[in-house]
Design an enzyme around this catalytic site. Structure first.
Site: not given
Length: 254
Positions: A44, A49, A155, A157, A159
Site C-alpha cells: 500500500d 507513492r 481504514t 491511520y 482506524l
C-alpha cells in the site's frame, strides 16, 4: 477497457523487482504516457507513492500485492493479466489538499490520498483550534494530534486512532483526534466532503506541531487548511471479486 499497453512499476524489494522483470518480458513495457494502464507491484505504501508520482499521467492504476500491506492491491498472479485488467472495476477517488502555513512565513501545499495529520513535535501536548467552514467547532483541542481521512484512508491511520470507517461513495471525511485529553467527551466527527477544515495551532513556539499529507511532512506549522480537491480524480482498478468497497465494508466486522 483496452489494456494492451501496460507500464509496470515496482518497489525496491527483491520479489517485486523479480516480478517486474518477468512481467515486462511477458507483456512488454510502455512509458506512462503511452500506456493504457499502470500496474504497480508492491504494498500500500508503494501504491500511494505511485499515485502521487504518476498523477500527471492521468492513467488508471492496478496494484498487485508484493509487500506487507495490500489493502489497495489485488492478488499477485502473472497469468491472465490482460483479461484481469479488461474486466477490472475502476474506483475514482478525490484526494485531499493540504495548505500549511509555517512559523517562518512560508506556505506549503500537498495532496493526500489517505489522510492529512497534525502531530505534536515535542513532549508537550498540542493545543489546536478547529474551524469548519469558517465556524469554530472546537475552541481548544488538547491532544497528541488530529487527522482528516478520506473514505479510502479511513481504514489506515484513522482506524488506528479509533476513527470511523467510511464506505466508498459516502462523500464524507473523518475528522479524528489522536490521543485527545480535552474536550474529554469529543471523539471526532464525520463531515461532508465539501467541508473546509482549518486548524490553528495555539502557542506554536512552546508547543510545535507538524503536518503531514500522506508521506509529505511540513514542520512548525501555525495553521493548516484541508479540503477535498474535486478537480483531481485518481483511478484505482480492482478485480470484480476483490473490490475496495467490499474490503472497506468487511473491515467493520473484524
Amino acid at each position: 477497457m483496452s489494456a494492451d499497453r501496460i507500464h509496470f512499476i515496482a518497489s525496491h524489494s527483491d520479489n517485486a523487482q523479480d516480478a517486474l522483470q518477468q512481467l515486462t518480458e511477458r507483456y512488454g513495457q510502455f512509458s506512462p504516457d503511452e500506456a493504457d494502464v499502470i500496474v504497480a507491484l508492491g504494498g500500500d505504501g508503494f501504491m500511494l507513492r505511485t499515485l502521487h508520482r504518476l498523477l500527471p499521467a492521468d492513467r488508471p492504476v492496478y496494484g498487485m500485492k508484493l509487500g506487507n500491506v495490500g489493502f489497495l492491491m489485488n492478488r499477485f498472479r502473472q497469468d491472465g493479466l490482460i483479461e484481469r485488467l479488461e474486466t477490472a472495476n475502476t474506483v475514482e477517488l478525490a484526494p485531499l489538499c493540504m495548505v500549511a502555513a509555517t512559523e517562518a512565513g512560508g506556505e506549503a501545499r500537498a495532496l493526500a490520498i489517505n489522510e492529512v495529520s497534525l502531530l505534536r513535535q515535542m513532549n508537550q501536548a498540542a493545543h489546536i483550534r478547529i474551524e469548519i467552514n469558517g465556524s469554530v467547532k472546537v475552541p481548544e483541542l488538547v491532544c497528541d494530534g488530529v487527522l482528516v481521512a478520506t473514505a479510502a484512508g479511513s481504514t489506515a491511520y484513522n482506524l488506528s486512532a479509533h476513527g470511523p470507517i467510511l464506505p466508498l461513495g459516502t462523500d464524507a471525511l473523518a475528522l479524528t483526534p489522536i490521543s485527545p485529553f480535552r474536550p474529554r467527551r469529543w471523539r471526532g466527527a464525520v463531515l461532508p466532503s465539501s467541508a473546509r477544515i482549518r486548524f490553528e495551532i495555539l502557542d506554536p513556539y512552546k508547543r510545535p506541531v507538524s503536518a503531514t499529507a500522506d508521506a509529505q511532512e511540513v514542520r512548525n506549522v501555525v495553521s493548516v487548511e484541508v479540503f477535498e480537491e474535486k478537480d483531481i480524480r485518481l483511478k484505482l482498478m480492482f478485480d470484480p471479486d476483490h473490490s475496495l468497497e467490499e474490503r472497506i465494508l468487511d473491515e467493520q466486522f473484524l
